[in-house]
Design a protein around this motif. Sequence first.
Motif, short mmCIF file in Angstrom:
data_model
loop_
_atom_site.label_atom_id
_atom_site.label_comp_id
_atom_site.label_asym_id
_atom_site.label_seq_id
_atom_site.Cartn_x
_atom_site.Cartn_y
_atom_site.Cartn_z
N PHE A 187 -13.21 -30.15 -14.88
CA PHE A 187 -12.33 -29.23 -15.61
C PHE A 187 -11.27 -28.71 -14.64
N GLY A 188 -9.99 -28.88 -15.00
CA GLY A 188 -8.90 -28.31 -14.20
C GLY A 188 -8.75 -28.98 -12.84
N ASN A 234 -14.06 -23.33 -12.68
CA ASN A 234 -13.81 -24.69 -13.15
C ASN A 234 -15.08 -25.55 -13.11
N LYS A 271 -10.42 -37.96 -26.54
CA LYS A 271 -10.17 -37.11 -27.69
C LYS A 271 -9.48 -37.88 -28.81
N ILE A 286 -12.83 -33.12 -22.13
CA ILE A 286 -12.01 -31.92 -21.87
C ILE A 286 -11.60 -31.96 -20.41
N GLY A 325 -9.18 -29.69 -19.11
CA GLY A 325 -8.62 -28.42 -18.65
C GLY A 325 -8.12 -27.63 -19.83
N ASN A 326 -7.71 -26.40 -19.55
CA ASN A 326 -7.18 -25.53 -20.59
C ASN A 326 -6.30 -24.49 -19.90
N HIS A 327 -4.98 -24.66 -20.08
CA HIS A 327 -4.06 -23.85 -19.27
C HIS A 327 -4.21 -22.36 -19.52
N LEU A 361 -6.81 -20.65 -20.49
CA LEU A 361 -8.04 -20.18 -19.86
C LEU A 361 -7.86 -20.10 -18.34
N GLU A 362 -7.21 -21.11 -17.77
CA GLU A 362 -7.08 -21.14 -16.31
C GLU A 362 -6.15 -20.04 -15.80
#
Lengths: 534, 316
Positions: free
Chosen positions: A276-277, A330, A530, B60, B62-64, B66-67
């Motif tokens: 994540f990220g 993250n 997705k 998933i 990432g999620n801008h 949230l970050e």
Amino acid sequence: MAEESGGGKGYLAERGWRSWAYTMDHKRIGVMYLYTTIAFFFIGGVFALLLRLELLSPQAKYFGNHTYNVFFTLHGAMMIFLFIIPAIPSGLGNFFIPLHIGARDVAFPRINLASYWVFVAGFLVVIGSLVSPMDTGWTFYTPYSAKTGAAVATLSFGIFLIGMSSILTGLNFIVTIHKLRAPGMTWHRLPLFIWGMYATSIIQVVATPVVGVTFLLLAMERLLGVAFFDPSKGGDPVLFQHFFWFYSHPVVYVMILPAMGIISEVIPVFSRKPIFGYKAIAYSSLAIAFLGFLVWGHHMFTSAMSPLANAIFSFMTFFVAVPTAVKVFNWIATLYKGSITFESPMLYALTFIFLFAVGGLTGPFLGALATDVQLHDTYFVVAHFHYTMMGGTVMGFFAGLHYWFPKMTGKMLNEKIARVAWALVFIGFNVTFFTMFIAGVRGMPRRYAEYLPRFHVENVISTVGSAILAVGIVVMFWNFIQGLRKGLPAPGNPWRALSLEWQTPSLPITENFLEIPVVTDWPYGYGKPKGPDA
Amino acid sequence: MGKVFSFGAASDHAARVDAVFLMILVIGVFFFFLTQGLLVYFAVKYRRRRPDRDNETPQITGNHVLEIFWVLIPSIVVVAIFYYGWRVYTDQRIPAAGATEVHVNARQWLYEIKYPDGRTAINEIRVPAGKPVKFILSASDVIHGFYLPDFRVKMDMIPGRITTLQVQPDRPGRYQIYCTVYCGTGHSNMLAQLTVMPPDEYAEWAAHGKEEGGEGKENEPLAVRGERVAKSAGCLNCHAIGGAVKIGPDWKGLFGSIVPLEGGKSVTADEEYLRESIVDPGAKVVKGFPNVMPTYKTTLSDEDIEAMVAYMKTLK
């Protein structure tokens, strides 16, 4: 080049001591570093157990105060300079950087070998200094270190050599990561372990010369009487602390960043989820490396720096917390909706997050001026840095050892014994070091061979914990030895990971790849896309 | 005395430090349970259900929103902690008027105590309750520490330099002092006591102590000794005490004043500045005066310099 040699002897095919001593193979050099550093981990650990033994009673019982002081100095100096700084970068880093980026070796194999032998020369000099063992603490604070009868100049020369080896390795890795990436391995497709190693290498190259020069100045002071730090001759003792921490604070990020890189590899593999990220984790490594250079003064809040300097260092210190917190968030977010399994690498990775959270969240007590002035130089600090260094870096190292054991040895580990060892390590660690927070808050100063009876209970609990921890570590390494001797043959990719090292056979061959792979995707493409655009 | 951090604070300042500690503790515990709670919850909820097949996992990456959120929240929290910790620290360092001064010199491995009126002691400091106390700290050999856990403060004692530490003891009692900077074999035995006495008892003890120790130069009050040194070392040839300015700056009212320096900076004339100006006069040259004073580093002992500083403080 030989035929595909899956399941064969791989890079270990050649035999005899010459095949090791003169090897240019990054994998063999990495293995030599691992054996050497782990040996010092055990020696340093024995010193730790002796310290804990002595602290069972408030009064010196088994050996005298001077011996105690020598033991804590050797425990600190060996663990830091001979184990924790080189273990992940020079050991696991050497082995896996070229494999991760799709290269046949590091950029300068000869320099790589030289760095190992300089390291050996360094630790031999360190061992030589034991004729008159150091009792200054691993921090070498002047003027005590300029006056004591111990072999300070010898030990600092040994660490000077080890620093040189560290610079050579860092330089080698920077060039390797810049120049030898496989076609298609763009910066944003690099495994996060590489990002951590890259940030670490920069710190090694920039900061290590400073401590080298500092030790030279200290040696000149002792041998030639040139007073840089001795106030009775016009020197400034606090100047030494500035020099020392200018290196030794950034170096804690040399220790932790590669470990964070390992965690970023292990968590996605065992969650079957993309990290994540990615960019936030990658760039936060660089941010930590950069900010790490601006905060050394927080080791010196009580050393009579000006209140303004204290305030600036305190303020900067808090901003190291932000990129660190981002990484933790993250990793946890990576677990969300995963398909998580708990093999030993994952257990150690989750333990890293847990223990490092304790270490990280006790940092603000020491970054804030009011509470640091209370807690500085107490057991609170000892507990805090063991949670970050051992609970963080060493757990990351253990995660890496379990994760890559099949690749490095071609054998699988006994998973049941690995889990028993993990449980003992986890319990023993917390019993040992959490208790130290309490002793520290109650005012027990560190580096005390004898202590007031009011701290007796904490010290007994801590010693019991250290025994559990030691048993756990012995079981873990016994399992490694059993795995090496009679483990089942490892498949090429036992964890179903996507990064390049797992696409080679276990053991990988000399020069790693028959053909340099062409990279078309990042290494975290787990899970279901997705939609068509992903 | 205090068993747990939040009890046994020996001064108002100590209680304020405990408040900072508590604030950080509450924040830390909150974030610990938030992150580790989620870690355990996710680990249990999203464990692989079937041994032979993975759960379906979404890709998933990432999620801008949230970050950005979890960059901002910690940033705000740490600035708040910094500010609170800094304020409490700064408030504690404002010099209080009328402080009882105690000189403490550390050497391997004991504390030498000297009071301005000449009384001396080893490892045992007595002060009256209810008045601020200023410790004037020095060291003879290596760096030592001066740690008063009940007051939540410590200060390093550095050879060749004067450092200070101020506390306001409100409650009579005996408080532990530890050396906290590693100083060699006897480090862990380098302990001392601070005894805070009710003011009347202290006055009685101080008067008694003076009589008892009044034999000759050894127990001469510090400022008296300083005056004697200043005269014999020739300081007063160049420095006036009130009246016409001579070659160097006037000493009257010097201590505590803000001194303008050559080059536009200025400095508060505290103990460390006066000490430095005696041993290294060229380090900070007062604006408008020539840099002609010789160093007294080799001709005056550390004790003499300390006495002179004490003397200069009396010239108000």
